[in-house]
Design a protein around this motif. Structure first.
Motif, PDB file in Angstrom:
ATOM      1  N   VAL A 164       0.828  -1.205   0.000  1.00  0.00           N
ATOM      2  CA  VAL A 164       0.000   0.000   0.000  1.00  0.00           C
ATOM      3  C   VAL A 164       0.861   1.253   0.000  1.00  0.00           C
ATOM      4  N   LYS A 165       1.912   1.254   0.816  1.00  0.00           N
ATOM      5  CA  LYS A 165       2.790   2.424   0.925  1.00  0.00           C
ATOM      6  C   LYS A 165       3.420   2.788  -0.424  1.00  0.00           C
ATOM      7  N   SER A 166       3.689   1.798  -1.255  1.00  0.00           N
ATOM      8  CA  SER A 166       4.289   2.077  -2.566  1.00  0.00           C
ATOM      9  C   SER A 166       3.228   2.231  -3.659  1.00  0.00           C
ATOM     10  N   GLY A 167       1.942   2.321  -3.254  1.00  0.00           N
ATOM     11  CA  GLY A 167       0.875   2.594  -4.211  1.00  0.00           C
ATOM     12  C   GLY A 167       0.273   1.365  -4.871  1.00  0.00           C
ATOM     13  N   HIS A 168       0.416   0.208  -4.245  1.00  0.00           N
ATOM     14  CA  HIS A 168      -0.082  -1.040  -4.842  1.00  0.00           C
ATOM     15  C   HIS A 168      -1.264  -1.581  -4.036  1.00  0.00           C
ATOM     16  N   GLN A 169      -2.380  -0.854  -4.131  1.00  0.00           N
ATOM     17  CA  GLN A 169      -3.575  -1.301  -3.420  1.00  0.00           C
ATOM     18  C   GLN A 169      -4.220  -2.494  -4.129  1.00  0.00           C
ATOM     19  N   ARG A 170      -4.602  -2.319  -5.345  1.00  0.00           N
ATOM     20  CA  ARG A 170      -5.243  -3.429  -6.071  1.00  0.00           C
ATOM     21  C   ARG A 170      -4.212  -4.264  -6.832  1.00  0.00           C
ATOM     22  N   TRP A 171      -3.192  -3.649  -7.329  1.00  0.00           N
ATOM     23  CA  TRP A 171      -2.105  -4.273  -8.086  1.00  0.00           C
ATOM     24  C   TRP A 171      -2.633  -5.240  -9.145  1.00  0.00           C
ATOM     25  N   GLU A 172      -3.474  -4.694  -9.999  1.00  0.00           N
ATOM     26  CA  GLU A 172      -4.060  -5.493 -11.085  1.00  0.00           C
ATOM     27  C   GLU A 172      -2.981  -6.102 -11.982  1.00  0.00           C
ATOM     28  N   GLN A 173      -1.854  -5.380 -12.173  1.00  0.00           N
ATOM     29  CA  GLN A 173      -0.776  -5.895 -13.023  1.00  0.00           C
ATOM     30  C   GLN A 173      -0.213  -7.207 -12.478  1.00  0.00           C
ATOM     31  N   GLY A 174      -0.313  -7.398 -11.169  1.00  0.00           N
ATOM     32  CA  GLY A 174       0.195  -8.617 -10.558  1.00  0.00           C
ATOM     33  C   GLY A 174      -0.518  -9.871 -11.018  1.00  0.00           C
ATOM     34  N   PHE A 175      -1.770  -9.703 -11.443  1.00  0.00           N
ATOM     35  CA  PHE A 175      -2.509 -10.868 -11.937  1.00  0.00           C
ATOM     36  C   PHE A 175      -1.820 -11.492 -13.149  1.00  0.00           C
ATOM     37  N   ALA A 176      -1.052 -10.686 -13.897  1.00  0.00           N
ATOM     38  CA  ALA A 176      -0.311 -11.235 -15.045  1.00  0.00           C
ATOM     39  C   ALA A 176       0.705 -12.274 -14.578  1.00  0.00           C
ATOM     40  N   TYR A 177       1.331 -12.035 -13.420  1.00  0.00           N
ATOM     41  CA  TYR A 177       2.292 -13.015 -12.881  1.00  0.00           C
ATOM     42  C   TYR A 177       1.574 -14.273 -12.409  1.00  0.00           C
ATOM     43  N   LEU A 178       0.403 -14.102 -11.800  1.00  0.00           N
ATOM     44  CA  LEU A 178      -0.378 -15.263 -11.379  1.00  0.00           C
ATOM     45  C   LEU A 178      -0.833 -16.063 -12.605  1.00  0.00           C
ATOM     46  N   PHE A 179      -1.291 -15.359 -13.636  1.00  0.00           N
ATOM     47  CA  PHE A 179      -1.716 -16.030 -14.864  1.00  0.00           C
ATOM     48  C   PHE A 179      -0.547 -16.786 -15.493  1.00  0.00           C
ATOM     49  N   ARG A 180       0.630 -16.146 -15.490  1.00  0.00           N
ATOM     50  CA  ARG A 180       1.820 -16.799 -16.054  1.00  0.00           C
ATOM     51  C   ARG A 180       2.135 -18.084 -15.294  1.00  0.00           C
ATOM     52  N   LEU A 181       2.084 -18.015 -13.979  1.00  0.00           N
ATOM     53  CA  LEU A 181       2.336 -19.197 -13.153  1.00  0.00           C
ATOM     54  C   LEU A 181       1.300 -20.280 -13.452  1.00  0.00           C
ATOM     55  N   GLN A 182       0.038 -19.908 -13.505  1.00  0.00           N
ATOM     56  CA  GLN A 182      -0.998 -20.901 -13.762  1.00  0.00           C
ATOM     57  C   GLN A 182      -0.885 -21.483 -15.167  1.00  0.00           C
ATOM     58  N   SER A 183      -0.446 -20.685 -16.117  1.00  0.00           N
ATOM     59  CA  SER A 183      -0.233 -21.201 -17.475  1.00  0.00           C
ATOM     60  C   SER A 183       0.884 -22.236 -17.482  1.00  0.00           C
ATOM     61  N   ARG A 184       1.962 -21.976 -16.734  1.00  0.00           N
ATOM     62  CA  ARG A 184       3.043 -22.968 -16.604  1.00  0.00           C
ATOM     63  C   ARG A 184       2.512 -24.262 -16.001  1.00  0.00           C
ATOM     64  N   LEU A 185       1.685 -24.139 -14.964  1.00  0.00           N
ATOM     65  CA  LEU A 185       1.134 -25.321 -14.307  1.00  0.00           C
ATOM     66  C   LEU A 185       0.267 -26.120 -15.269  1.00  0.00           C
ATOM     67  N   GLU A 186      -0.562 -25.419 -16.034  1.00  0.00           N
ATOM     68  CA  GLU A 186      -1.437 -26.088 -17.001  1.00  0.00           C
ATOM     69  C   GLU A 186      -0.612 -26.777 -18.083  1.00  0.00           C
ATOM     70  N   HIS A 187       0.433 -26.100 -18.553  1.00  0.00           N
ATOM     71  CA  HIS A 187       1.310 -26.673 -19.573  1.00  0.00           C
ATOM     72  C   HIS A 187       1.980 -27.949 -19.047  1.00  0.00           C
ATOM     73  N   GLN A 188       2.479 -27.909 -17.817  1.00  0.00           N
ATOM     74  CA  GLN A 188       3.111 -29.091 -17.211  1.00  0.00           C
ATOM     75  C   GLN A 188       2.104 -30.230 -17.050  1.00  0.00           C
ATOM     76  N   ARG A 189       0.903 -29.885 -16.636  1.00  0.00           N
ATOM     77  CA  ARG A 189      -0.131 -30.897 -16.446  1.00  0.00           C
ATOM     78  C   ARG A 189      -0.455 -31.592 -17.770  1.00  0.00           C
ATOM     79  N   LYS A 190      -0.555 -30.807 -18.841  1.00  0.00           N
ATOM     80  CA  LYS A 190      -0.863 -31.382 -20.165  1.00  0.00           C
ATOM     81  C   LYS A 190       0.292 -32.238 -20.672  1.00  0.00           C
ATOM     82  N   ARG A 191       1.527 -31.850 -20.392  1.00  0.00           N
ATOM     83  CA  ARG A 191       2.682 -32.652 -20.824  1.00  0.00           C
ATOM     84  C   ARG A 191       2.704 -33.999 -20.132  1.00  0.00           C
ATOM     85  N   ARG A 192       2.271 -34.030 -18.866  1.00  0.00           N
ATOM     86  CA  ARG A 192       2.270 -35.284 -18.115  1.00  0.00           C
ATOM     87  C   ARG A 192       1.113 -36.194 -18.516  1.00  0.00           C
ATOM     88  N   ALA A 193       0.056 -35.601 -19.068  1.00  0.00           N
ATOM     89  CA  ALA A 193      -1.146 -36.381 -19.405  1.00  0.00           C
ATOM     90  C   ALA A 193      -0.917 -37.270 -20.629  1.00  0.00           C
TER      91      ALA A 193
END
Length: 193
Positions: A164-193
């Motif tokens: 909050v002090k650095s101006g990151h209340q909602r930090w919508e841009q951070g969702f891109a990092y979460l999406f990237r992580l989840q995309s990696r997880l999905e990719h790994q899951r599909k490779r194992r299937a």
């Protein structure tokens, strides 16, 4: 990755995450999200924080993505080297934002019992996000921790401690990092299937 099949576990840092902190906004936005509530946010004890993280993960058998900030990141690192195999398997991945370097000069004494920071590879995919002007961790140290943990790393410009002090209340841009992580997880899951 279908979010209904994942429990998002919010792991705040020292002093918790206030209602206007991005972690609180994310908790209200993400389905199936739960916060790890510590008994003492002001004088944290490593064993207590790690134990509570273990308790919350084990309380539900649903797969988990950890979303940690600051001292919460270090808590995750300690938990990952001590956790039972069954709960380790529940964790699909971790987003570690602005990890606090509890070994740095000038670190608040209340945080020093979290040192040394574990340097083991995380047993699950991990994304570290840090800033190039964070007083709690230098970019070089954040990159070193990411390398030790086997994590992908992102350094963003001028974001301070990503709070909050650095101006990151909602930090919508951070969702891109979460999406990237989840995309990696999905990719790994599909490779194992």
């Amino acid at each position: 990755m279908r979010s209904e099949s994942i429990r998002y576990l919010i792991v705040p840092g020292w002093q918790g995450s206030a209602d206007d902190h991005w972690q609180s906004h994310w908790q209200r936005s993400l389905p199936n999200s739960v916060r790890v509530e510590q008994v003492d946010w002001l004088t944290p004890r490593r064993a207590d924080w790690v134990g509570e993280l273990q308790r919350v993960i084990a309380a539900d058998s649903t797969p988990v993505i950890l979303i940690a900030h600051s001292l919460g990141c270090v808590t995750v690192a300690h938990w990952a080297q001590l956790a039972p195999r069954q709960t380790l398997r529940q964790v699909q991945g971790a987003l570690l934002v602005a990890p606090a370097d509890v070994e740095r000069d000038g670190c608040h004494p209340a945080l020093r019992n979290f040192a040394p920071i574990p340097r083991n590879l995380m047993p699950f995919p991990t994304q570290v996000v840090a800033s190039d002007n964070d007083a709690a961790v230098s970019p070089a140290r954040a990159m070193e921790l990411a390398r030790d943990w086997g994590a992908e790393a992102g350094i963003i410009s001028g974001a301070g401690h990503i709070n909050v002090k650095s101006g990151h209340q909602r930090w919508e841009q951070g969702f891109a990092y979460l999406f990237r992580l989840q995309s990696r997880l999905e990719h790994q899951r599909k490779r194992r299937a």
